[in-house]
Design a protein around this motif. Structure first.
Motif, PDB file in Angstrom:
ATOM      1  N   GLU A  77      -7.920 -42.406  94.435  1.00 31.05           N
ATOM      2  CA  GLU A  77      -7.129 -43.612  94.238  1.00 31.05           C
ATOM      3  C   GLU A  77      -5.769 -43.142  93.718  1.00 31.05           C
ATOM      4  O   GLU A  77      -5.712 -42.385  92.741  1.00 31.05           O
ATOM      5  CB  GLU A  77      -7.813 -44.514  93.206  1.00 31.05           C
ATOM      6  N   VAL A  78      -4.685 -43.567  94.352  1.00 26.28           N
ATOM      7  CA  VAL A  78      -3.355 -43.066  93.993  1.00 26.28           C
ATOM      8  C   VAL A  78      -2.391 -44.216  93.715  1.00 26.28           C
ATOM      9  O   VAL A  78      -2.276 -45.144  94.503  1.00 26.28           O
ATOM     10  CB  VAL A  78      -2.765 -42.180  95.124  1.00 26.28           C
ATOM     11  N   ASP A  79      -1.704 -44.119  92.569  1.00 30.18           N
ATOM     12  CA  ASP A  79      -0.617 -45.031  92.234  1.00 30.18           C
ATOM     13  C   ASP A  79       0.671 -44.217  92.244  1.00 30.18           C
ATOM     14  O   ASP A  79       0.649 -43.001  92.010  1.00 30.18           O
ATOM     15  CB  ASP A  79      -0.810 -45.656  90.849  1.00 30.18           C
ATOM     16  N   GLU A  80       1.792 -44.896  92.475  1.00 32.43           N
ATOM     17  CA  GLU A  80       3.075 -44.216  92.577  1.00 32.43           C
ATOM     18  C   GLU A  80       4.087 -44.778  91.579  1.00 32.43           C
ATOM     19  O   GLU A  80       4.049 -45.960  91.254  1.00 32.43           O
ATOM     20  CB  GLU A  80       3.650 -44.388  93.988  1.00 32.43           C
ATOM     21  N   ALA A  81       4.995 -43.886  91.134  1.00 36.98           N
ATOM     22  CA  ALA A  81       6.118 -44.293  90.291  1.00 36.98           C
ATOM     23  C   ALA A  81       7.339 -43.512  90.761  1.00 36.98           C
ATOM     24  O   ALA A  81       7.220 -42.369  91.200  1.00 36.98           O
ATOM     25  CB  ALA A  81       5.827 -43.992  88.830  1.00 36.98           C
ATOM     26  N   GLU A  82       8.528 -44.144  90.664  1.00 38.93           N
ATOM     27  CA  GLU A  82       9.721 -43.503  91.222  1.00 38.93           C
ATOM     28  C   GLU A  82      10.576 -42.753  90.211  1.00 38.93           C
ATOM     29  O   GLU A  82      11.551 -42.108  90.586  1.00 38.93           O
ATOM     30  CB  GLU A  82      10.568 -44.511  91.980  1.00 38.93           C
ATOM     31  N   ASN A  83      10.210 -42.791  88.924  1.00 36.94           N
ATOM     32  CA  ASN A  83      10.901 -41.968  87.928  1.00 36.94           C
ATOM     33  C   ASN A  83       9.990 -41.816  86.712  1.00 36.94           C
ATOM     34  O   ASN A  83       8.952 -42.462  86.616  1.00 36.94           O
ATOM     35  CB  ASN A  83      12.260 -42.581  87.540  1.00 36.94           C
ATOM     36  N   GLY A  84      10.388 -40.957  85.795  1.00 36.80           N
ATOM     37  CA  GLY A  84       9.550 -40.673  84.640  1.00 36.80           C
ATOM     38  C   GLY A  84       9.257 -41.886  83.779  1.00 36.80           C
ATOM     39  O   GLY A  84       8.138 -42.047  83.284  1.00 36.80           O
ATOM     40  N   GLN A  85      10.249 -42.755  83.581  1.00 37.60           N
ATOM     41  CA  GLN A  85      10.022 -43.940  82.753  1.00 37.60           C
ATOM     42  C   GLN A  85       8.995 -44.872  83.393  1.00 37.60           C
ATOM     43  O   GLN A  85       8.097 -45.372  82.725  1.00 37.60           O
ATOM     44  CB  GLN A  85      11.335 -44.696  82.504  1.00 37.60           C
ATOM     45  N   GLU A  86       9.122 -45.084  84.698  1.00 35.10           N
ATOM     46  CA  GLU A  86       8.141 -45.924  85.392  1.00 35.10           C
ATOM     47  C   GLU A  86       6.762 -45.280  85.337  1.00 35.10           C
ATOM     48  O   GLU A  86       5.751 -45.953  85.151  1.00 35.10           O
ATOM     49  CB  GLU A  86       8.570 -46.152  86.847  1.00 35.10           C
ATOM     50  N   GLY A  87       6.723 -43.961  85.477  1.00 32.17           N
ATOM     51  CA  GLY A  87       5.454 -43.241  85.376  1.00 32.17           C
ATOM     52  C   GLY A  87       4.831 -43.395  83.997  1.00 32.17           C
ATOM     53  O   GLY A  87       3.624 -43.632  83.866  1.00 32.17           O
ATOM     54  N   LEU A  88       5.656 -43.266  82.963  1.00 33.76           N
ATOM     55  CA  LEU A  88       5.170 -43.422  81.593  1.00 33.76           C
ATOM     56  C   LEU A  88       4.645 -44.837  81.357  1.00 33.76           C
ATOM     57  O   LEU A  88       3.586 -45.024  80.753  1.00 33.76           O
ATOM     58  CB  LEU A  88       6.287 -43.096  80.595  1.00 33.76           C
ATOM     59  N   ASP A  89       5.367 -45.830  81.866  1.00 37.29           N
ATOM     60  CA  ASP A  89       4.940 -47.221  81.719  1.00 37.29           C
ATOM     61  C   ASP A  89       3.585 -47.452  82.390  1.00 37.29           C
ATOM     62  O   ASP A  89       2.687 -48.076  81.815  1.00 37.29           O
ATOM     63  CB  ASP A  89       5.978 -48.183  82.301  1.00 37.29           C
ATOM     64  N   LYS A  90       3.424 -46.933  83.613  1.00 38.40           N
ATOM     65  CA  LYS A  90       2.154 -47.103  84.329  1.00 38.40           C
ATOM     66  C   LYS A  90       1.027 -46.362  83.622  1.00 38.40           C
ATOM     67  O   LYS A  90      -0.080 -46.883  83.495  1.00 38.40           O
ATOM     68  CB  LYS A  90       2.280 -46.627  85.779  1.00 38.40           C
ATOM     69  N   ALA A  91       1.320 -45.144  83.164  1.00 42.36           N
ATOM     70  CA  ALA A  91       0.302 -44.349  82.474  1.00 42.36           C
ATOM     71  C   ALA A  91      -0.128 -45.010  81.166  1.00 42.36           C
ATOM     72  O   ALA A  91      -1.303 -44.948  80.785  1.00 42.36           O
ATOM     73  CB  ALA A  91       0.827 -42.944  82.206  1.00 42.36           C
ATOM     74  N   SER A  92       0.813 -45.648  80.487  1.00 38.67           N
ATOM     75  CA  SER A  92       0.501 -46.323  79.224  1.00 38.67           C
ATOM     76  C   SER A  92      -0.347 -47.573  79.450  1.00 38.67           C
ATOM     77  O   SER A  92      -1.195 -47.907  78.617  1.00 38.67           O
ATOM     78  CB  SER A  92       1.792 -46.704  78.499  1.00 38.67           C
ATOM     79  N   ALA A  93      -0.128 -48.245  80.575  1.00 40.84           N
ATOM     80  CA  ALA A  93      -0.841 -49.485  80.874  1.00 40.84           C
ATOM     81  C   ALA A  93      -2.222 -49.248  81.485  1.00 40.84           C
ATOM     82  O   ALA A  93      -3.049 -50.156  81.526  1.00 40.84           O
ATOM     83  CB  ALA A  93      -0.008 -50.344  81.822  1.00 40.84           C
ATOM     84  N   ASP A  94      -2.479 -48.045  81.951  1.00 36.48           N
ATOM     85  CA  ASP A  94      -3.711 -47.732  82.664  1.00 36.48           C
ATOM     86  C   ASP A  94      -4.174 -46.351  82.207  1.00 36.48           C
ATOM     87  O   ASP A  94      -3.609 -45.785  81.282  1.00 36.48           O
ATOM     88  CB  ASP A  94      -3.431 -47.738  84.179  1.00 36.48           C
ATOM     89  N   HIS A  95      -5.182 -45.803  82.860  1.00 36.07           N
ATOM     90  CA  HIS A  95      -5.554 -44.409  82.572  1.00 36.07           C
ATOM     91  C   HIS A  95      -5.752 -43.674  83.893  1.00 36.07           C
ATOM     92  O   HIS A  95      -6.399 -44.179  84.808  1.00 36.07           O
ATOM     93  CB  HIS A  95      -6.817 -44.290  81.735  1.00 36.07           C
ATOM     94  N   TYR A  96      -5.195 -42.482  83.954  1.00 35.61           N
ATOM     95  CA  TYR A  96      -5.278 -41.646  85.155  1.00 35.61           C
ATOM     96  C   TYR A  96      -6.001 -40.353  84.829  1.00 35.61           C
ATOM     97  O   TYR A  96      -5.874 -39.819  83.722  1.00 35.61           O
ATOM     98  CB  TYR A  96      -3.872 -41.359  85.702  1.00 35.61           C
ATOM     99  N   ASP A  97      -6.727 -39.830  85.824  1.00 40.15           N
ATOM    100  CA  ASP A  97      -7.436 -38.565  85.674  1.00 40.15           C
ATOM    101  C   ASP A  97      -6.510 -37.379  85.899  1.00 40.15           C
ATOM    102  O   ASP A  97      -6.813 -36.256  85.499  1.00 40.15           O
ATOM    103  CB  ASP A  97      -8.590 -38.487  86.688  1.00 40.15           C
ATOM    104  N   LEU A  98      -5.374 -37.636  86.556  1.00 45.98           N
ATOM    105  CA  LEU A  98      -4.413 -36.589  86.894  1.00 45.98           C
ATOM    106  C   LEU A  98      -3.048 -37.232  87.092  1.00 45.98           C
ATOM    107  O   LEU A  98      -2.958 -38.324  87.665  1.00 45.98           O
ATOM    108  CB  LEU A  98      -4.845 -35.885  88.190  1.00 45.98           C
TER     109      LEU A  98
END
Length: 120
Positions: free
Chosen positions: A27-48
């Motif tokens: 299952e893959v989610d995408e983010a277009e910059n570090g801040q968006e990535g941090l926001d998504k990672a904070s709101a969810d949990h990823y294995d990698l």
């Protein structure tokens, strides 16, 4: 299979990484910059997390530092997928907490092998 976040300012690179990993059942989610990535990672949990280094808003090194400061990502594998191949950048990434470093352009078979290895 794992839940993976790929962070890259290049739409085509995100698409290629996502396609390659989804074909393997991830299952893959995408983010277009570090801040968006941090926001998504904070709101969810990823294995990698797979991140580029050079991005607008927040670069990949800063993203790693902030993820590693978050208890739920202290031991999560973080791979850098970047055009940067210099030893200085690799050492900076390792010091920030990167698990591995893959240089673009990437070989899909190598990417899936590395992902399988770090998710075991």
């Amino acid at each position: 299979m794992g839940k993976i976040l790929t962070v890259d300012d290049s739409v085509s690179m995100r698409s290629m990484v996502s396609f390659t990993l989804r074909e393997q059942g991830h299952e893959v989610d995408e983010a277009e910059n570090g801040q968006e990535g941090l926001d998504k990672a904070s709101a969810d949990h990823y294995d990698l997390v797979i991140s580029d280094v050079n991005m607008p808003v927040m670069d990949g090194i800063e993203l790693i530092k902030r993820l590693r400061a978050n208890e739920k990502y202290r031991f999560t594998p973080i791979l850098m997928l970047t055009t940067e191949s210099g030893l200085d950048k690799k050492q900076e990434g390792k010091a920030a907490g990167a698990t591995g470093w893959i240089v673009k352009p990437f070989d899909p078979a190598k990417l899936t092998a590395v992902v399988s290895k770090v998710l075991k």
